[in-house]
Design a protein around this motif. Structure first.
Motif, PDB file in Angstrom:
ATOM      1  N   TRP A 147       0.835  -1.207   0.000  1.00  0.00           N
ATOM      2  CA  TRP A 147       0.000   0.000   0.000  1.00  0.00           C
ATOM      3  C   TRP A 147       0.867   1.253   0.000  1.00  0.00           C
ATOM      4  CZ3 TRP A 147      -0.951   3.759   3.979  1.00  0.00           C
ATOM      5  CH2 TRP A 147      -2.003   4.649   3.668  1.00  0.00           C
ATOM      6  N   GLU A 150       2.116   2.369  -3.338  1.00  0.00           N
ATOM      7  CA  GLU A 150       1.158   3.022  -4.235  1.00  0.00           C
ATOM      8  C   GLU A 150       1.044   4.532  -3.994  1.00  0.00           C
ATOM      9  OE1 GLU A 150      -2.496   1.083  -3.408  1.00  0.00           O
ATOM     10  OE2 GLU A 150      -1.887  -0.866  -4.255  1.00  0.00           O
ATOM     11  N   LEU A 151       1.482   5.004  -2.847  1.00  0.00           N
ATOM     12  CA  LEU A 151       1.210   6.391  -2.467  1.00  0.00           C
ATOM     13  C   LEU A 151       1.871   7.443  -3.362  1.00  0.00           C
ATOM     14  CD1 LEU A 151       1.205   6.200   1.439  1.00  0.00           C
ATOM     15  CD2 LEU A 151      -0.650   5.813  -0.208  1.00  0.00           C
ATOM     16  N   ASP A 153       2.382   7.396  -6.557  1.00  0.00           N
ATOM     17  CA  ASP A 153       1.564   7.530  -7.767  1.00  0.00           C
ATOM     18  C   ASP A 153       0.232   8.205  -7.458  1.00  0.00           C
ATOM     19  OD1 ASP A 153       3.462   6.381  -9.385  1.00  0.00           O
ATOM     20  OD2 ASP A 153       2.600   4.363  -9.292  1.00  0.00           O
ATOM     21  N   ARG A 154      -0.340   7.903  -6.307  1.00  0.00           N
ATOM     22  CA  ARG A 154      -1.597   8.548  -5.927  1.00  0.00           C
ATOM     23  C   ARG A 154      -1.373  10.038  -5.683  1.00  0.00           C
ATOM     24  NH1 ARG A 154      -4.675   5.275  -1.323  1.00  0.00           N
ATOM     25  NH2 ARG A 154      -6.208   6.925  -1.800  1.00  0.00           N
ATOM     26  N   ALA A 157      -0.851  11.801  -9.120  1.00  0.00           N
ATOM     27  CA  ALA A 157      -2.094  11.908  -9.895  1.00  0.00           C
ATOM     28  C   ALA A 157      -2.926  13.109  -9.487  1.00  0.00           C
ATOM     29  CB  ALA A 157      -2.915  10.628  -9.729  1.00  0.00           C
ATOM     30  N   GLU A 158      -2.701  13.624  -8.276  1.00  0.00           N
ATOM     31  CA  GLU A 158      -3.488  14.753  -7.771  1.00  0.00           C
ATOM     32  C   GLU A 158      -2.773  16.087  -7.901  1.00  0.00           C
ATOM     33  OE1 GLU A 158      -6.568  14.538  -6.701  1.00  0.00           O
ATOM     34  OE2 GLU A 158      -6.678  12.352  -6.909  1.00  0.00           O
ATOM     35  N   PHE A 174      -2.737  10.611   4.133  1.00  0.00           N
ATOM     36  CA  PHE A 174      -3.586   9.456   3.906  1.00  0.00           C
ATOM     37  C   PHE A 174      -4.010   8.842   5.236  1.00  0.00           C
ATOM     38  CE2 PHE A 174      -1.094   9.840   0.051  1.00  0.00           C
ATOM     39  CZ  PHE A 174      -1.993   9.534  -0.956  1.00  0.00           C
ATOM     40  N   LEU A 181      -7.389   9.233   0.782  1.00  0.00           N
ATOM     41  CA  LEU A 181      -6.617  10.467   0.666  1.00  0.00           C
ATOM     42  C   LEU A 181      -7.403  11.576   1.356  1.00  0.00           C
ATOM     43  CD1 LEU A 181      -4.439  12.386  -0.467  1.00  0.00           C
ATOM     44  CD2 LEU A 181      -5.746  12.465  -2.605  1.00  0.00           C
TER      45      LEU A 181
END
Length: 294
Positions: A147, A150-151, A153-154, A157-158, A174, A181
């Motif tokens: 997990w 993945e942060l 990329d998250r 994306a924002e 997060f 998020l």
């Protein structure tokens, strides 16, 4: 509110393709003077926007306030030379609740506004440990390594402003339990982006930020660890390297510090017990002793 981006003419040189004149979008960088009751406190270079959050987060990280009731209001006012008549949005005057005071000149705590201020490392760590209102050692939250991976990329994306300029840092908070998020902020200064996140959290009545992960887009400096600890954040994840003093502060305060979180790998520099090795990372070749992977 001031502009976040601005256009500037540039000469683009592409080898083998020629020279072209065009407009380029840049991230705005302007000074913000933070005042309390009209008294200047600090000046930071920042990207305009969420200035109140930035000021609140700064006050939290410096141990001046620790809960929503400590803060009353903030207003932009005229800058130097304007006679107070012209609102430049570069001066923010805050007011705090009765009984909240600034550290005196004879106290050990100082305002660390940059990572190059030259303060003594041990004195810096002792100061944070002395004034922190929250104890992250007691936060036993655990997160899966998959997990965490993945942060970045998250976060990316924002980053709306980064897409336009390529020149802004970002910080995102997060929820480590739900994976949600909670908030993301961008700024030319990585420390300002974190202050804006912490300021948002105080306004929302969320401090201390138990069971959360702070993901940042760059390196993890001492001041970012400081700000995370002061807000009660138990885990700080960065896509680049931490400094030695950042790792030392994380170790001594109980913060889990991760660096080089990229793709399917990461380095844990302090308090690895909060990071669980999930099924996605099983069966891979074990890391050998020696230099950590980059």
């Amino acid at each position: 509110m001031g502009r976040i981006t601005t256009l500037r003419p540039v000469t683009r040189i592409a080898l083998g393709e020629g020279v072209h004149r065009r407009a380029d979008t840049l991230a705005v960088e302007e000074p913000l003077e933070i005042r309390i009751g009209g008294v200047p406190l600090a000046v930071t270079m920042r990207t305009p926007g969420h200035d109140v959050e930035l000021a609140i987060g700064f006050l939290v990280s410096e141990g001046v306030i620790s809960e929503r009731a400590d803060f009353r209001a903030a207003i932009h006012c005229g800058g130097p030379g304007t006679g107070g008549a012209e609102n430049t949005y570069n001066v923010l005057d805050t007011s705090l609740a009765p009984g909240v005071r600034l550290p005196g000149a004879d106290e050990a705590r100082r305002f660390y506004t940059t990572s190059s201020c030259g303060v003594c490392g041990k004195a810096s760590i002792d100061a944070v440990r002395t004034v922190s209102h929250y104890d992250v050692v007691q936060d036993d939250v655990e997160v899966e390594a998959g997990w965490i991976a993945e942060l970045p990329d998250r976060l990316r994306a924002e980053q709306a402003a980064f897409d336009k300029t390529g020149g802004l840092h970002a910080a995102a908070l997060f929820d480590a339990v739900s994976g949600e998020l909670l908030v993301i902020r961008e700024d030319v200064g990585r420390h300002n982006a974190v202050d804006k996140v912490v300021g948002w959290a105080l306004q929302e009545g969320r401090l201390p930020l138990r069971s959360t992960v702070l993901q940042v887009s760059g390196r993890a400096s001492f001041e970012l660890v400081q700000k995370a600890v002061m807000a009660g954040i138990p885990i700080l994840s960065a896509v680049s390297a931490p400094s030695s003093l950042a790792a030392e502060l994380a170790e001594q305060t109980g913060l889990t510090l991760l660096g080089f979180v990229r793709g399917r790998s990461m380095n844990v520099y302090a308090h690895a017990q909060r990071v669980l090795i999930d099924a996605a990372t099983q069966g891979e070749e074990p890391v050998r002793e020696g230099q950590a992977e980059r």
